[in-house]
Design an enzyme around this catalytic site. Structure first.
Site, PDB file in Angstrom:
ATOM      1  CD  GLU A 344     -48.714  88.809 -20.181  1.00 13.55           C
ATOM      2  OE1 GLU A 344     -49.896  88.677 -19.845  1.00 13.55           O
ATOM      3  OE2 GLU A 344     -48.346  88.744 -21.373  1.00 13.55           O
ATOM      4  CD  GLU A 604     -47.430  83.067 -24.563  1.00 13.69           C
ATOM      5  OE1 GLU A 604     -46.213  83.293 -24.359  1.00 13.69           O
ATOM      6  OE2 GLU A 604     -48.309  83.933 -24.430  1.00 13.69           O
ATOM      7  CG  HIS A 625     -48.572  80.627 -21.279  1.00 17.62           C
ATOM      8  ND1 HIS A 625     -47.743  81.600 -20.770  1.00 17.62           N
ATOM      9  CD2 HIS A 625     -49.668  81.281 -21.735  1.00 17.62           C
ATOM     10  CE1 HIS A 625     -48.323  82.776 -20.919  1.00 17.62           C
ATOM     11  NE2 HIS A 625     -49.493  82.615 -21.495  1.00 17.62           N
TER      12      HIS A 625
END
Ligand code: BGC
Length: 719
Positions: A344, A604, A625
């Site tokens: 990502e 995350e 994250h």
């Protein structure tokens, strides 16, 4: 727009994955007074003059919405010039033609990955007699294969130190972009910190693994004594698995490899045109017996000045604060990315808006976000829709509430933290177009219904098998519609714009919202209704929220959307005690749970590593994250009590209202604002509390409900 003498160049014959190097030899005719290099690339470049690196910018020209805005850099290179000079520039795919995003094959991805890289450069030389000369890229430049045989954002780099070029190849000129060229706008990405390897060990599976003790974004630098043709092969990972073995299945399709073919002798190397997110590396191949001293992790991120500091008497919380700061450093590599490791590494708008307040207290992020917001506006669709990620590598996706609202929330936060009215002016049209988009897209007037949303992403109350929490999507979307409209109205008034019709719109949204949603079903629904002041009786709703949280075992059930505001909402309505309970909780789910599990960055998932030691999943399980690091907002603003006054933004005036808790002995926070340093510390002394405050501005200090107006200076209060 500046006039360029240079031509865009690339190799005449495609070199496939091999990074080209461009070269020009040049000797000045007279005595040089000064020289500047203006340079950019389609891709990423590293420029050298006489073997010395030009500037410190890593992965230049940075990452922008390339088709609309491409930065060029300007370096003073006077000191690098000699009587005979060689300019050489490496060019790699970078974000420009890497195959991104990795988990979804779209036509746009195929199109971007097929784009050919290119270089544009001008060396401007001024002689002591006042005359000038420009050495500009054109087909007279040499080009050839470099030792970088492969370089890409997700997959890493392959370098052959034993490769020597036999001859130069032909360079071609091509019609590259001109209108989109802009001078450097953001912060430069640089090598900011070096983290020495802490240990090297053999795992139960027999792998040799190096631990840096800290998750960083950047690359490994190693030194080795080897023979030509020996290989170094390194894989990167964030955590070890339950058995203590190397693990990086959560990188998904990102190979994150480093392959290096040695030359003879002692050599030091690190990747040049890519980056990795990692704490551990696995030495798949390494010449000789490796020792920890041979490895350093180089942290590479945007050159932001650290402005914030958080400390307290609890070691776990201090680790959490460290994780928040590292989460920011690791994800502020020119664009605010969701994560730095898996396939990502994109500028997710939701994550950005969730974290922007904490980010702007921790570091000076004004320049960083300004550039990104310009990209956001540049990427906005004709109908005003804002992408999930900026630069928009997912152009076919419709906008989601709480993600696209970055268009209004981010400029507003820049205004509050830095008193930056200009950014409101610059983003005003973009803010307006976003609000208008919702008005045009909704199925029900004055609400935002329909569309596809991420909901309360990763909410703890998600039904089994879903990533989305149980809060109603229309509810969240409508709440953010109201919030974005309110921010747009505030911005408009400040700028002297006529926003009367939007004020009416705002009141209509609030009214309709109240009628449509008289009750709240989840923690996040309560939180939004209260924080955005949509509930009719805010205190009553907050009391009910507190009850609900207690009924849930004094635990959060929130996701990306609810979590950032849960503690602020509780504190604002007299439930600070419960807010501290949530913050200080060590069991899952909580911020400190990951700390207990050894995290060095923000996860995350609340349970990225579950209580039984297994991973939550391989699918969606980043250990870096930054989003939930937004809890720092509350520590600055409530626990330490340092608050921007909305009417006097940029800390022109400050409200300082610390809220101590007996479960901590002391806590302190400071922010180096545009006005100077503001700090607040409280310490329990027997059963009294000592408050020590330093402020650079006229401030209102509130201790135990009593207000004191103070001039700039340092003060002690007792509570
Ligand atoms: C990203 C997030 C992002 C989300 C959107 C994920 O894959 O990593 O942080 O906001 O998708 O739903």
């Amino acid at each position: 727009m500046r006039e360029w003498k240079a031509q865009w160049i690339r190799p005449q014959e495609d070199m496939g994955d091999i990074c080209p190097v461009f070269q020009k030899a040049w000797s000045p005719e007279k005595e040089v007074a000064g020289a500047e290099l203006l340079i950019t690339a389609l891709g990423v470049y590293e420029a050298r003059i006489n073997g010395k690196r030009v500037g410190e910018y890593i992965l230049a020209p940075g990452w922008t919405a390339y088709e609309k805005r491409l930065q060029y850099q300007q370096y003073d290179v006077t000191e690098l010039l000699k009587a005979e000079n060689e300019l050489s520039v490496l060019v790699g795919k970078g974000w420009y033609s890497s195959s991104m995003p990795g988990w979804m094959m779209t036509e746009d991805r195929i199109r971007r990955a097929a784009r050919k890289t290119g270089l544009l450069a001008e060396l401007h030389v001024v002689y002591t007699d006042g005359t000038q000369e420009v050495i500009a890229t054109d087909k007279s430049w040499n080009c050839g294969e470099s030792q970088i045989r492969f370089s890409e954002i997700y997959d890493g780099e392959i370098y052959d130190a034993s490769y020597t070029r036999k001859k130069w190849a032909e360079t071609a000129e091509f019609e590259g972009p001109w209108e989109t060229l802009i001078p450097q706008e953001g912060e430069e990405i640089r090598e900011m910190e070096r983290v020495q390897a802490k240990s090297i060990f053999v795992t139960p599976a027999g792998e040799t693994v190096v631990d840096f003790g800290q998750e960083v974004t950047g690359y490994v630098e190693f030194h080795v004594n080897a023979k030509a043709g020996d290989t170094v092969k390194i894989l990167h990972g964030e955590v070890l698995d339950q058995q203590g073995n190397f693990y990086n299945d959560n990188y998904r399709s990102a190979k994150a490899e480093l392959i290096y073919t040695c030359k003879d002798g002692v050599q030091t190397w690190h990747p040049v045109l890519t980056f990795y997110g990692f704490r551990y590396i696995k030495l798949v191949e390494f010449p000789g017996k490796a020792a920890a001293e041979q490895f350093t992790a180089v942290a590479v991120y945007s050159n932001m000045k650290k402005t914030g500091s958080l400390r307290c008497s609890d070691a776990g919380l201090n680790q959490l604060f460290s994780n928040i700061f590292w989460g920011q450093k690791d994800n502020f590599l020119d664009v605010p990315t969701d994560c730095p490791q898996r396939d990502e590494r994109l500028g997710w708008t939701g994550d950005a808006q969730v974290f922007i307040k904490a980010a702007s207290y921790n570091y000076d992020t004004q320049k960083f976000y300004r550039k990104w917001l310009h990209d956001l506006a540049a990427e906005q669709r004709a109908d005003g829709a804002v992408g999930h990620v900026i630069p928009n590598f997912l152009p076919d996706e419709g906008p989601s509430a709480a993600w696209a609202d970055a268009a209004t929330i981010c400029p507003w936060q820049m205004y509050l933290t830095y008193g930056d009215k200009e950014i409101l002016a610059e983003q005003f049209e973009s803010m307006k177009r976003w609000v208008d988009y919702i008005t045009g897209a909704t199925k029900d007037k004055f609400l935002w219904t329909g569309g596809e949303h991420f909901g309360d992403w990763l909410g703890l109350d998600a039904p089994v098998g879903s990533y989305k929490g149980s809060s109603r999507e229309d509810f969240i979307a409508s709440a953010f519609y109201a919030y974005s409209t309110s921010l747009f109205v505030k911005a408009g008034k400040l700028l002297g714009e006529d926003v009367a019709s939007y004020e009416v719109l705002y009141h209509n949204i609030v009214e309709k919202f109240r009628k449509t949603y008289p009750e709240y079903k989840t923690q996040t629904e309560y939180i939004l209704a209260i924080w955005f002041e949509l509930a009719e009786d805010l205190q009553k709703a907050a009391d009910e929220l507190a009850e609900l949280i207690k009924k849930d075992g004094s635990q959060m059930r929130t996701g990306f959307v609810g979590t950032p505001y849960i503690l602020p909402v509780l504190s604002k309505y007299d439930h600070t005690d419960l807010a501290y309970t949530l913050l200080l909780r060590k069991e899952y789910p909580s911020w400190l749970y990951s700390v207990e599990k050894g995290a060095t960055t923000i996860w995350e998932h609340w349970d990225g590593i579950m209580e039984n030691g297994e991973f939550w999943s391989t699918d969606m399980n980043s250990f870096n994250h930054y989003a939930y690091g937004s809890v720092a907002d509350w520590v600055y603003e409530v626990a330490a009590g340092i608050n921007v006054v909305e009417d006097a933004p940029g800390f022109e005036k400050i409200r300082i209202e610390p809220k101590a808790d007996q479960r901590l002995e002391w806590l302190e926070a400071s922010i180096r604002t545009r006005k100077g340093l503001v700090s607040s510390r409280w310490t329990w002394q027997e059963d009294r509390i000592k408050y020590e405050i330093t402020t650079p501005s006229e401030s209102v200090v509130i201790i135990d409900g009593r207000e004191y107006v103070v001039e700039p200076g340092s003060y002690t209060f007792w509570g």
